[in-house]
Design an enzyme around this catalytic site. Structure first.
Site, short mmCIF file in Angstrom:
data_model
loop_
_atom_site.label_atom_id
_atom_site.label_comp_id
_atom_site.label_asym_id
_atom_site.label_seq_id
_atom_site.Cartn_x
_atom_site.Cartn_y
_atom_site.Cartn_z
N LYS A 110 0.86 -1.18 0.00
CA LYS A 110 0.00 0.00 0.00
C LYS A 110 0.90 1.23 0.00
O LYS A 110 1.96 1.24 0.65
CB LYS A 110 -0.88 -0.01 1.25
CG LYS A 110 -1.82 1.19 1.41
CD LYS A 110 -2.98 1.08 0.44
CE LYS A 110 -4.03 2.16 0.69
NZ LYS A 110 -4.86 1.84 1.89
N ILE A 111 0.47 2.28 -0.70
CA ILE A 111 1.26 3.50 -0.76
C ILE A 111 0.32 4.66 -1.02
O ILE A 111 -0.74 4.51 -1.65
CB ILE A 111 2.33 3.40 -1.88
CG1 ILE A 111 3.26 4.61 -1.90
CG2 ILE A 111 1.68 3.19 -3.23
CD1 ILE A 111 4.41 4.47 -2.88
N SER A 112 0.67 5.84 -0.53
CA SER A 112 -0.09 7.04 -0.83
C SER A 112 0.18 7.45 -2.28
O SER A 112 1.29 7.34 -2.78
CB SER A 112 0.33 8.20 0.07
OG SER A 112 0.08 7.92 1.42
N THR A 117 -1.18 11.73 0.75
CA THR A 117 -2.03 12.48 -0.17
C THR A 117 -2.71 13.63 0.55
O THR A 117 -2.96 14.69 -0.04
CB THR A 117 -3.07 11.54 -0.80
OG1 THR A 117 -2.38 10.45 -1.45
CG2 THR A 117 -3.93 12.25 -1.82
N ALA A 118 -2.99 13.45 1.83
CA ALA A 118 -3.58 14.54 2.62
C ALA A 118 -2.68 15.77 2.59
O ALA A 118 -3.16 16.90 2.42
CB ALA A 118 -3.80 14.07 4.06
N HIS A 171 -7.93 8.83 8.00
CA HIS A 171 -8.42 7.55 8.56
C HIS A 171 -9.63 7.79 9.47
O HIS A 171 -10.51 8.58 9.16
CB HIS A 171 -7.29 6.82 9.29
CG HIS A 171 -6.07 6.55 8.46
ND1 HIS A 171 -6.11 6.30 7.11
CD2 HIS A 171 -4.75 6.49 8.81
CE1 HIS A 171 -4.88 6.09 6.67
NE2 HIS A 171 -4.05 6.22 7.66
#
Length: 288
Positions: A63-65, A117-118, A156
């Protein structure tokens, strides 16, 4: 290119302990579906830790942003399943007291990592010019509540729990992205090492779909695994988390998801001052 994947090879796997990830991968983790070579002992960590491991090329599948992806597209392909992408699921900017966005221009903002990403969305917004206080995502809300930060960038389950800290929403950055671009918001994705080749990518993509489909059919059986990694999260928050971040895009990003991803990666590359590599984004190249 010579592919390195062998049929009996065990592939390292990383994802976060957040309920959307543990829900999607529960079938693989619990051995309820064919893993297609994925390890039965995945590495679970906060998404920013996974971003850093991906930049080093430490994991075969992870998983990755999306914001971090621009720095490692030369090493990894995107898979079509397993990611977090949608509407109504974006990060929030919160503060201790009700205020306008312009009141935070010079505020110290707690962020869950510069590669998330935020944080990219906060940079694109351009309204907060004060210092960034980098910390793990679960520390953001306490930092704002205690006064250690003026404001916080919440991801989250913080999307649901920030009122418990007496905090106030200033801006929904996901809604801002949707209104500004018209696209759903790509948050995170699953990637696979390019050197493993398209057959390995196909097998892993199919395994993730099998795992997600199994979790949807066997939620009660998956629940202890999900709950066990959710720390102190209340059951209702876990359920809301899954409902918010697991959707049809989680099974296949589809044409709309591809368009959103390309738009966001372009913004991320521009902001980072890098060029996207002249290579297919996805392992199957159907979008090229």
């Amino acid at each position: 290119m010579e592919w390195t994947f062998a049929m009996n090879q065990e592939l390292s796997l990383g994802y976060s302990p957040c309920p959307n990830d543990t829900f999607i991968f529960s079938g693989i983790a619990l051995g309820r579906v064919d893993r297609s070579g994925l390890t039965p002992e995945p590495f679970l960590a906060d998404v920013e830790a996974l971003n850093k491991k991906a930049r080093r090329g430490d994991l075969d599948v992870t998983k990755i942003s999306f914001n971090a992806l621009v720095h490692c597209l030369d090493q990894y392909w995107l898979l079509r399943s397993g990611g977090a992408l949608g509407r109504g699921c974006g990060p929030l900017l919160v503060a201790r007291k009700p205020c306008a966005l312009e009141d935070l221009r010079n505020a110290a903002v707690a962020i869950p990592g510069r590669m998330t990403t935020a944080h990219l969305l906060l940079e694109l917004l351009g309204a907060c010019e004060g210092p960034r206080l980098e910390m793990s995502f679960e520390q953001v809300l306490p930092a704002v509540a205690s006064g250690a930060a003026d404001a916080g960038l919440v991801i989250h389950e913080g999307r649901f729990t920030y009122p418990n800290y007496g905090l106030h929403r200033v801006l929904d950055l996901g809604a801002w992205w949707e209104e500004t671009t018209g696209w759903p918001l790509p948050l995170g994705c699953i990637v696979i090492r390019r050197s493993l080749g398209p057959e390995a990518a196909r097998r892993v993509d199919e395994a993730i779909v099998r795992s997600l489909d199994w979790a949807r059919r066997h939620q009660a059986e998956a629940w202890p695994y999900i709950r066990g990694h959710a720390q102190e999260m209340e059951p209702e928050v876990i359920r809301r988390h899954i409902e918010t971040f697991v959707n049809d895009f989680s099974r296949d990003v589809g044409p709309e998801g591809e368009g959103a991803i390309r738009r966001l990666l372009g913004e991320a590359a521009r902001t980072a001052g890098v060029q996207l590599p002249n290579q297919p984004l996805f392992w199957d190249s159907r979008e090229e």
